[in-house]
Design a protein around this motif. Sequence first.
Motif, PDB file in Angstrom:
ATOM      1  N   ALA A  67      -7.732 -45.466  16.768  1.00 16.88           N
ATOM      2  CA  ALA A  67      -8.107 -44.052  16.852  1.00 16.88           C
ATOM      3  C   ALA A  67      -9.468 -43.883  17.520  1.00 16.88           C
ATOM      4  O   ALA A  67     -10.424 -44.590  17.196  1.00 16.88           O
ATOM      5  N   LYS A  68      -9.539 -42.936  18.434  1.00 21.12           N
ATOM      6  CA  LYS A  68     -10.786 -42.687  19.157  1.00 21.12           C
ATOM      7  C   LYS A  68     -11.834 -42.073  18.233  1.00 21.12           C
ATOM      8  O   LYS A  68     -11.513 -41.473  17.208  1.00 21.12           O
ATOM      9  N   GLN A  69     -13.082 -42.259  18.621  1.00 14.53           N
ATOM     10  CA  GLN A  69     -14.219 -41.704  17.892  1.00 14.53           C
ATOM     11  C   GLN A  69     -14.887 -40.676  18.789  1.00 14.53           C
ATOM     12  O   GLN A  69     -15.488 -41.022  19.798  1.00 14.53           O
ATOM     13  N   ASP A  70     -14.739 -39.402  18.462  1.00 13.07           N
ATOM     14  CA  ASP A  70     -15.331 -38.332  19.266  1.00 13.07           C
ATOM     15  C   ASP A  70     -16.787 -38.128  18.860  1.00 13.07           C
ATOM     16  O   ASP A  70     -17.070 -37.581  17.803  1.00 13.07           O
ATOM     17  N   ILE A  71     -17.703 -38.569  19.712  1.00 17.09           N
ATOM     18  CA  ILE A  71     -19.130 -38.417  19.445  1.00 17.09           C
ATOM     19  C   ILE A  71     -19.556 -36.981  19.746  1.00 17.09           C
ATOM     20  O   ILE A  71     -20.369 -36.404  19.045  1.00 17.09           O
ATOM     21  N   GLY A  72     -18.993 -36.399  20.808  1.00 16.63           N
ATOM     22  CA  GLY A  72     -19.304 -35.021  21.150  1.00 16.63           C
ATOM     23  C   GLY A  72     -20.175 -34.903  22.381  1.00 16.63           C
ATOM     24  O   GLY A  72     -20.372 -35.854  23.132  1.00 16.63           O
ATOM     25  N   SER A  73     -20.723 -33.713  22.560  1.00 23.20           N
ATOM     26  CA  SER A  73     -21.517 -33.398  23.738  1.00 23.20           C
ATOM     27  C   SER A  73     -22.885 -34.064  23.647  1.00 23.20           C
ATOM     28  O   SER A  73     -23.617 -33.859  22.690  1.00 23.20           O
ATOM     29  N   THR A  74     -23.203 -34.862  24.665  1.00 22.27           N
ATOM     30  CA  THR A  74     -24.489 -35.554  24.742  1.00 22.27           C
ATOM     31  C   THR A  74     -25.176 -35.123  26.036  1.00 22.27           C
ATOM     32  O   THR A  74     -24.549 -34.459  26.875  1.00 22.27           O
ATOM     33  N   PRO A  75     -26.414 -35.496  26.265  1.00 24.08           N
ATOM     34  CA  PRO A  75     -27.078 -35.131  27.525  1.00 24.08           C
ATOM     35  C   PRO A  75     -26.347 -35.643  28.774  1.00 24.08           C
ATOM     36  O   PRO A  75     -26.471 -35.062  29.844  1.00 24.08           O
ATOM     37  N   ARG A  76     -25.555 -36.713  28.652  1.00 25.18           N
ATOM     38  CA  ARG A  76     -24.846 -37.275  29.809  1.00 25.18           C
ATOM     39  C   ARG A  76     -23.427 -36.756  29.962  1.00 25.18           C
ATOM     40  O   ARG A  76     -22.765 -37.046  30.947  1.00 25.18           O
ATOM     41  N   GLY A  77     -22.903 -36.055  28.952  1.00 23.67           N
ATOM     42  CA  GLY A  77     -21.526 -35.571  28.983  1.00 23.67           C
ATOM     43  C   GLY A  77     -20.906 -35.701  27.600  1.00 23.67           C
ATOM     44  O   GLY A  77     -21.595 -36.014  26.624  1.00 23.67           O
ATOM     45  N   THR A  78     -19.605 -35.488  27.504  1.00 23.39           N
ATOM     46  CA  THR A  78     -18.906 -35.595  26.228  1.00 23.39           C
ATOM     47  C   THR A  78     -18.466 -37.031  26.020  1.00 23.39           C
ATOM     48  O   THR A  78     -17.652 -37.559  26.791  1.00 23.39           O
ATOM     49  N   LEU A  79     -19.008 -37.668  24.982  1.00 20.55           N
ATOM     50  CA  LEU A  79     -18.786 -39.089  24.739  1.00 20.55           C
ATOM     51  C   LEU A  79     -17.678 -39.308  23.720  1.00 20.55           C
ATOM     52  O   LEU A  79     -17.691 -38.724  22.635  1.00 20.55           O
ATOM     53  N   THR A  80     -16.740 -40.175  24.092  1.00 17.14           N
ATOM     54  CA  THR A  80     -15.676 -40.618  23.196  1.00 17.14           C
ATOM     55  C   THR A  80     -15.631 -42.137  23.244  1.00 17.14           C
ATOM     56  O   THR A  80     -15.682 -42.725  24.333  1.00 17.14           O
ATOM     57  N   ILE A  81     -15.530 -42.766  22.080  1.00 15.73           N
ATOM     58  CA  ILE A  81     -15.447 -44.224  22.001  1.00 15.73           C
ATOM     59  C   ILE A  81     -14.021 -44.598  21.619  1.00 15.73           C
ATOM     60  O   ILE A  81     -13.462 -44.074  20.651  1.00 15.73           O
ATOM     61  N   PHE A  82     -13.446 -45.511  22.400  1.00 15.38           N
ATOM     62  CA  PHE A  82     -12.108 -46.029  22.125  1.00 15.38           C
ATOM     63  C   PHE A  82     -12.246 -47.474  21.659  1.00 15.38           C
ATOM     64  O   PHE A  82     -12.449 -48.371  22.484  1.00 15.38           O
ATOM     65  N   PRO A  83     -12.153 -47.741  20.338  1.00 17.26           N
ATOM     66  CA  PRO A  83     -12.239 -49.114  19.861  1.00 17.26           C
ATOM     67  C   PRO A  83     -11.077 -49.955  20.404  1.00 17.26           C
ATOM     68  O   PRO A  83      -9.922 -49.515  20.381  1.00 17.26           O
ATOM     69  N   VAL A  84     -11.390 -51.122  20.924  1.00 22.00           N
ATOM     70  CA  VAL A  84     -10.376 -52.055  21.406  1.00 22.00           C
ATOM     71  C   VAL A  84     -10.109 -53.043  20.271  1.00 22.00           C
ATOM     72  O   VAL A  84     -11.016 -53.756  19.833  1.00 22.00           O
ATOM     73  N   THR A  85      -8.878 -53.069  19.799  1.00 25.80           N
ATOM     74  CA  THR A  85      -8.520 -53.890  18.633  1.00 25.80           C
ATOM     75  C   THR A  85      -7.769 -55.158  18.997  1.00 25.80           C
ATOM     76  O   THR A  85      -7.549 -56.020  18.141  1.00 25.80           O
ATOM     77  N   GLY A  86      -7.380 -55.299  20.242  1.00 30.16           N
ATOM     78  CA  GLY A  86      -6.628 -56.484  20.660  1.00 30.16           C
ATOM     79  C   GLY A  86      -6.107 -56.301  22.059  1.00 30.16           C
ATOM     80  O   GLY A  86      -6.519 -55.402  22.792  1.00 30.16           O
ATOM     81  N   GLY A  87      -5.171 -57.151  22.407  1.00 31.53           N
ATOM     82  CA  GLY A  87      -4.569 -57.094  23.724  1.00 31.53           C
ATOM     83  C   GLY A  87      -4.386 -58.492  24.277  1.00 31.53           C
ATOM     84  O   GLY A  87      -4.513 -59.501  23.574  1.00 31.53           O
ATOM     85  N   SER A  88      -4.099 -58.552  25.575  1.00 33.14           N
ATOM     86  CA  SER A  88      -3.865 -59.842  26.223  1.00 33.14           C
ATOM     87  C   SER A  88      -4.304 -59.762  27.681  1.00 33.14           C
ATOM     88  O   SER A  88      -4.503 -58.678  28.231  1.00 33.14           O
ATOM     89  N   PHE A  89      -4.472 -60.934  28.282  1.00 31.36           N
ATOM     90  CA  PHE A  89      -4.748 -61.017  29.712  1.00 31.36           C
ATOM     91  C   PHE A  89      -4.003 -62.221  30.261  1.00 31.36           C
ATOM     92  O   PHE A  89      -3.789 -63.213  29.558  1.00 31.36           O
ATOM     93  N   ASP A  90      -3.581 -62.100  31.516  1.00 32.86           N
ATOM     94  CA  ASP A  90      -2.771 -63.153  32.101  1.00 32.86           C
ATOM     95  C   ASP A  90      -3.021 -63.211  33.593  1.00 32.86           C
ATOM     96  O   ASP A  90      -2.998 -62.183  34.265  1.00 32.86           O
ATOM     97  N   GLY A  91      -3.284 -64.407  34.073  1.00 31.91           N
ATOM     98  CA  GLY A  91      -3.482 -64.644  35.491  1.00 31.91           C
ATOM     99  C   GLY A  91      -3.184 -66.093  35.803  1.00 31.91           C
ATOM    100  O   GLY A  91      -2.908 -66.895  34.911  1.00 31.91           O
ATOM    101  N   GLU A  92      -3.260 -66.448  37.090  1.00 31.32           N
ATOM    102  CA  GLU A  92      -2.949 -67.812  37.507  1.00 31.32           C
ATOM    103  C   GLU A  92      -3.948 -68.829  36.936  1.00 31.32           C
ATOM    104  O   GLU A  92      -3.572 -69.942  36.594  1.00 31.32           O
ATOM    105  N   ARG A  93      -5.222 -68.427  36.801  1.00 27.84           N
ATOM    106  CA  ARG A  93      -6.258 -69.365  36.360  1.00 27.84           C
ATOM    107  C   ARG A  93      -6.740 -69.150  34.936  1.00 27.84           C
ATOM    108  O   ARG A  93      -7.525 -69.939  34.428  1.00 27.84           O
ATOM    109  N   LEU A  94      -6.311 -68.082  34.283  1.00 26.49           N
ATOM    110  CA  LEU A  94      -6.728 -67.859  32.898  1.00 26.49           C
ATOM    111  C   LEU A  94      -5.773 -66.894  32.217  1.00 26.49           C
ATOM    112  O   LEU A  94      -5.178 -66.033  32.849  1.00 26.49           O
TER     113      LEU A  94
END
Length: 136
Positions: A19-46
Amino acid sequence: MSVAINSRPLMILRLETSAKQDIGSTPRGTLTIFPVTGGSFDGERLRGKVLGGADWVTAHGNGVFALDLRVTLETDDGGLIHMTFTGVRDEANHYFCTAPRFETAAPKYAFLNRLLAVGMGEVRPEGPVHIIEEIL
Protein backbone atom coordinates in the motif's frame (compact mmCIF):
# COMPACT_ATOMS: atom_id res chain seq x y z
CA MET A 1 28.21 15.12 -35.80
CA SER A 2 26.24 11.92 -35.56
CA VAL A 3 26.90 9.48 -32.77
CA ALA A 4 25.02 6.24 -32.33
CA ILE A 5 24.32 5.08 -28.82
CA ASN A 6 24.65 1.33 -28.46
CA SER A 7 23.21 -0.78 -25.69
CA ARG A 8 22.68 -4.37 -24.68
CA PRO A 9 20.07 -5.96 -22.41
CA LEU A 10 21.00 -5.97 -18.73
CA MET A 11 17.85 -7.17 -16.99
CA ILE A 12 14.11 -7.16 -16.64
CA LEU A 13 13.17 -5.93 -13.17
CA ARG A 14 9.77 -6.82 -11.72
CA LEU A 15 8.73 -5.08 -8.52
CA GLU A 16 6.11 -6.00 -5.92
CA THR A 17 4.76 -3.12 -3.86
CA SER A 18 2.52 -2.72 -0.83
CA ALA A 19 0.00 0.00 0.00
CA LYS A 20 1.25 3.45 -0.95
CA GLN A 21 2.02 6.10 1.65
CA ASP A 22 0.56 9.48 0.70
CA ILE A 23 2.82 12.13 2.24
CA GLY A 24 0.93 14.97 0.57
CA SER A 25 1.82 18.35 -0.85
CA THR A 26 5.46 19.31 -0.28
CA PRO A 27 7.53 22.23 -1.64
CA ARG A 28 8.66 19.96 -4.53
CA GLY A 29 5.23 18.51 -5.39
CA THR A 30 2.85 15.85 -4.10
CA LEU A 31 4.92 13.04 -2.59
CA THR A 32 3.80 9.41 -2.51
CA ILE A 33 5.99 6.54 -1.31
CA PHE A 34 5.52 3.08 -2.79
CA PRO A 35 7.16 0.48 -0.51
CA VAL A 36 8.85 -2.27 -2.53
CA THR A 37 8.26 -5.60 -0.76
CA GLY A 38 9.84 -8.00 -3.24
CA GLY A 39 10.17 -8.91 -6.86
CA SER A 40 12.69 -10.44 -9.22
CA PHE A 41 15.25 -9.54 -11.86
CA ASP A 42 16.56 -11.59 -14.74
CA GLY A 43 19.23 -11.05 -17.35
CA GLU A 44 22.00 -12.88 -19.18
CA ARG A 45 24.65 -11.94 -16.57
CA LEU A 46 22.61 -11.67 -13.37
CA ARG A 47 19.34 -12.81 -11.86
CA GLY A 48 17.78 -13.03 -8.45
CA LYS A 49 15.25 -11.44 -6.15
CA VAL A 50 14.42 -7.98 -4.87
CA LEU A 51 14.79 -7.84 -1.08
CA GLY A 52 13.00 -4.53 -0.57
CA GLY A 53 13.18 -0.76 -0.75
CA ALA A 54 10.87 2.01 -1.92
CA ASP A 55 10.05 4.39 -4.74
CA TRP A 56 9.58 8.05 -3.78
CA VAL A 57 7.30 9.50 -6.46
CA THR A 58 6.75 13.24 -6.68
CA ALA A 59 3.81 14.41 -8.79
CA HIS A 60 4.16 17.76 -10.47
CA GLY A 61 1.08 19.73 -11.47
CA ASN A 62 1.59 19.05 -15.19
CA GLY A 63 0.97 15.27 -15.11
CA VAL A 64 4.66 14.41 -14.87
CA PHE A 65 6.05 12.32 -12.02
CA ALA A 66 9.66 12.31 -10.77
CA LEU A 67 10.81 8.86 -9.67
CA ASP A 68 13.43 8.07 -7.01
CA LEU A 69 13.79 4.32 -6.46
CA ARG A 70 16.15 2.60 -4.01
CA VAL A 71 16.15 -1.18 -3.65
CA THR A 72 18.44 -4.02 -2.60
CA LEU A 73 18.87 -6.88 -5.05
CA GLU A 74 20.17 -10.35 -4.12
CA THR A 75 21.58 -12.45 -6.95
CA ASP A 76 20.84 -16.16 -7.16
CA ASP A 77 24.39 -16.84 -5.92
CA GLY A 78 24.13 -14.51 -2.89
CA GLY A 79 25.61 -11.24 -4.17
CA LEU A 80 24.04 -8.06 -2.81
CA ILE A 81 23.50 -5.05 -5.07
CA HIS A 82 22.23 -1.61 -4.12
CA MET A 83 20.25 -0.22 -7.04
CA THR A 84 18.94 3.32 -7.38
CA PHE A 85 17.30 5.16 -10.18
CA THR A 86 15.83 8.49 -10.97
CA GLY A 87 13.33 8.83 -13.74
CA VAL A 88 10.33 10.47 -15.30
CA ARG A 89 6.83 9.15 -15.81
CA ASP A 90 4.48 11.09 -18.07
CA GLU A 91 0.98 9.65 -17.85
CA ALA A 92 -0.42 11.60 -20.82
CA ASN A 93 2.22 10.29 -23.22
CA HIS A 94 2.67 6.85 -21.61
CA TYR A 95 6.36 7.66 -21.12
CA PHE A 96 8.30 5.95 -18.32
CA CYS A 97 12.10 6.27 -18.48
CA THR A 98 14.76 5.73 -15.81
CA ALA A 99 18.51 6.05 -15.25
CA PRO A 100 19.58 3.13 -13.00
CA ARG A 101 22.87 3.03 -11.07
CA PHE A 102 24.35 0.14 -9.10
CA GLU A 103 26.73 -0.41 -6.18
CA THR A 104 28.10 -3.76 -5.07
CA ALA A 105 31.07 -5.30 -3.30
CA ALA A 106 30.51 -8.70 -4.94
CA PRO A 107 33.51 -9.32 -7.26
CA LYS A 108 31.45 -11.21 -9.86
CA TYR A 109 29.17 -8.20 -10.29
CA ALA A 110 31.80 -5.42 -10.03
CA PHE A 111 31.06 -4.51 -13.67
CA LEU A 112 27.82 -2.94 -12.39
CA ASN A 113 29.77 -0.30 -10.45
CA ARG A 114 31.16 1.10 -13.72
CA LEU A 115 28.25 1.00 -16.12
CA LEU A 116 25.57 3.44 -17.16
CA ALA A 117 22.11 2.12 -17.88
CA VAL A 118 18.72 3.31 -19.07
CA GLY A 119 15.35 1.77 -18.46
CA MET A 120 11.87 1.87 -19.88
CA GLY A 121 9.02 0.83 -17.65
CA GLU A 122 5.33 0.37 -17.25
CA VAL A 123 2.97 -0.21 -14.37
CA ARG A 124 1.15 -3.50 -14.82
CA PRO A 125 -1.61 -4.97 -12.64
CA GLU A 126 0.99 -7.21 -10.93
CA GLY A 127 3.34 -4.25 -10.33
CA PRO A 128 5.96 -2.13 -12.10
CA VAL A 129 8.16 -3.79 -14.75
CA HIS A 130 11.37 -2.19 -16.02
CA ILE A 131 13.43 -3.23 -19.04
CA ILE A 132 16.98 -2.09 -18.33
CA GLU A 133 19.71 -1.72 -20.95
CA GLU A 134 23.42 -1.20 -20.41
CA ILE A 135 24.89 1.67 -22.43
CA LEU A 136 28.04 0.51 -24.26
